[in-house]
Design an enzyme around this catalytic site. Sequence first.
Site, PDB file in Angstrom:
ATOM      1  N   HIS A 201     -11.329   8.142   1.412  1.00 12.34           N
ATOM      2  CA  HIS A 201     -11.616   7.998   2.663  1.00 12.34           C
ATOM      3  C   HIS A 201     -12.411   9.196   3.480  1.00 12.34           C
ATOM      4  CE1 HIS A 201      -8.461   4.615   3.370  1.00 12.34           C
ATOM      5  NE2 HIS A 201      -9.280   4.275   2.915  1.00 12.34           N
TER       6      HIS A 201
ATOM      7  N   GLN B  42      -6.046   8.462  -0.174  1.00 16.72           N
ATOM      8  CA  GLN B  42      -6.487   8.163   1.147  1.00 16.72           C
ATOM      9  C   GLN B  42      -6.721   9.153   2.270  1.00 16.72           C
ATOM     10  OE1 GLN B  42      -4.802   4.063   2.605  1.00 16.72           O
ATOM     11  NE2 GLN B  42      -3.525   4.497   1.148  1.00 16.72           N
TER      12      GLN B  42
ATOM     13  N   THR C 282       2.348   5.764   1.673  1.00 18.43           N
ATOM     14  CA  THR C 282       1.469   4.910   2.414  1.00 18.43           C
ATOM     15  C   THR C 282       1.996   3.632   2.698  1.00 18.43           C
ATOM     16  OG1 THR C 282      -0.567   3.504   2.209  1.00 18.43           O
ATOM     17  CG2 THR C 282       0.292   4.186   0.089  1.00 18.43           C
TER      18      THR C 282
HETATM   19  P1  OAD Z   1      -0.005   5.316   7.474  1.00 19.98           P
HETATM   20  O1  OAD Z   1       0.432   5.942   8.586  1.00 19.98           O
HETATM   21  O2  OAD Z   1      -0.159   3.724   7.671  1.00 19.98           O
HETATM   22  O3  OAD Z   1       1.602   5.183   6.695  1.00 19.98           O
HETATM   23  C1  OAD Z   1       2.158   6.409   6.451  1.00 19.98           C
HETATM   24  C2  OAD Z   1       3.323   6.065   5.317  1.00 19.98           C
HETATM   25  O4  OAD Z   1       3.986   7.387   4.937  1.00 19.98           O
HETATM   26  C3  OAD Z   1       4.407   5.313   5.882  1.00 19.98           C
HETATM   27  O5  OAD Z   1       4.558   4.241   5.017  1.00 19.98           O
HETATM   28  C4  OAD Z   1       5.670   6.080   6.027  1.00 19.98           C
HETATM   29  O6  OAD Z   1       6.891   5.483   5.688  1.00 19.98           O
HETATM   30  C5  OAD Z   1       5.449   7.224   5.015  1.00 19.98           C
HETATM   31  N1  OAD Z   1       6.000   8.373   5.193  1.00 19.98           N
HETATM   32  C6  OAD Z   1       6.472   8.955   6.356  1.00 19.98           C
HETATM   33  N2  OAD Z   1       6.966  10.182   6.300  1.00 19.98           N
HETATM   34  C7  OAD Z   1       6.852  10.294   4.947  1.00 19.98           C
HETATM   35  C8  OAD Z   1       7.349  11.576   4.007  1.00 19.98           C
HETATM   36  N3  OAD Z   1       7.781  12.480   4.514  1.00 19.98           N
HETATM   37  N4  OAD Z   1       7.328  11.120   2.658  1.00 19.98           N
HETATM   38  C9  OAD Z   1       6.499   9.993   2.272  1.00 19.98           C
HETATM   39  N5  OAD Z   1       6.282   9.072   2.746  1.00 19.98           N
HETATM   40  C10 OAD Z   1       6.304   9.181   4.315  1.00 19.98           C
HETATM   41  O7  OAD Z   1      -0.907   6.039   6.848  1.00 19.98           O
HETATM   42  P2  OAD Z   1      -1.747   5.641   5.232  1.00 19.98           P
HETATM   43  O8  OAD Z   1      -1.100   4.524   4.717  1.00 19.98           O
HETATM   44  O9  OAD Z   1      -2.218   6.781   4.579  1.00 19.98           O
HETATM   45  O10 OAD Z   1      -8.037   5.979   7.039  1.00 19.98           O
HETATM   46  O11 OAD Z   1      -3.035   4.984   6.154  1.00 19.98           O
HETATM   47  C11 OAD Z   1      -3.925   4.542   5.413  1.00 19.98           C
HETATM   48  C12 OAD Z   1      -5.508   4.619   6.410  1.00 19.98           C
HETATM   49  O12 OAD Z   1      -4.947   4.392   7.517  1.00 19.98           O
HETATM   50  C13 OAD Z   1      -5.806   6.338   6.384  1.00 19.98           C
HETATM   51  O13 OAD Z   1      -6.155   6.978   5.232  1.00 19.98           O
HETATM   52  C14 OAD Z   1      -6.622   6.337   7.674  1.00 19.98           C
HETATM   53  C15 OAD Z   1      -5.798   5.333   8.441  1.00 19.98           C
HETATM   54  O14 OAD Z   1      -6.692   4.622   9.334  1.00 19.98           O
HETATM   55  C16 OAD Z   1      -8.818   6.415   7.980  1.00 19.98           C
HETATM   56  O15 OAD Z   1      -8.820   7.032   8.889  1.00 19.98           O
HETATM   57  C17 OAD Z   1     -10.329   6.087   7.217  1.00 19.98           C
END
Ligand code: OAD
Length: 231
Positions: A105, A87, A174
């Site tokens: 994305h 993503q 994610t």
């Molecule tokens: P989120 O910000 O929603 O989630 C981030 C995830 O990463 C959370 O579950 C955290 O617990 C985890 N996290 C934080 N630090 C970490 C680490 N060091 N190692 C592993 N995990 C960690 O991000 P996404 O789920 O990627 O789309 O968000 C999905 C989409 O929402 C993105 O692609 C973006 C956003 O709106 C667009 O902009 C089109």
Amino acid sequence: MRKKLVISTGAGMSAESGLSTFRDAGGLWANYPVMDVASADGFARNPALVHRFYNERRHELVKASPNAGHRALTELEQWYDTFIITQNVDDLHERAGSHNVLHLHGELMKVRSMRDENRVYTLDKDNLDTSTETRDIHGDPVRPHIVFFQEAVPNIEPAIKLAQEADIFVVIGTSLVVYPAAALLNYVRPGVPIYYIDPNPAPVPSYVHVLKMPATQGVHELVNILNPDNQ
Ligand code: OAD
């Protein structure tokens, strides 16, 4: 025959490279109204703001480097047919050396023509900024090559196919709240092992093996688990 390993990554994958996630405390969406900078309506309302937002993200990205988690994922390619569905709009998987990366994305380092969506251009590292004045070689305005909210996700079909074909499925970093990406898990065949690496994991079914830790540590562990010498 080599097994097919499919890895779905989100913003947490790049957190240890210094790139902010979206929904953690202090994340991008806490500082910028998501519907202003990342939606089709927002772009129509104020394209200059959206260009500026992605210019800033690009300047951050070129200063960042792949972390040990990105790099360790490439080791899995020696044993498995490995596919990454991300993503993330950064290019850190590619810079770490992963060969098969599908961006759901869009891609930060690319822009595309607003007249013909098939005309996609990679930006030069020394020329990262775009604006409403930027024109492509045909004289047409360009936009970030990003899938905005309210837009279709063109790569979801090949992503679903990969999830259906997976012999092992891995989810990393994610929050599993943005669809359709979050639904990929539902296409994994019953009985296929699923691993989820995240220090603050979203609720998932009990058959998912959760590694509650940051990506760098979790991928290191995953490589040990999936190393055929240890199985
Ligand atoms: P989120 O910000 O929603 O989630 C981030 C995830 O990463 C959370 O579950 C955290 O617990 C985890 N996290 C934080 N630090 C970490 C680490 N060091 N190692 C592993 N995990 C960690 O991000 P996404 O789920 O990627 O789309 O968000 C999905 C989409 O929402 C993105 O692609 C973006 C956003 O709106 C667009 O902009 C089109």
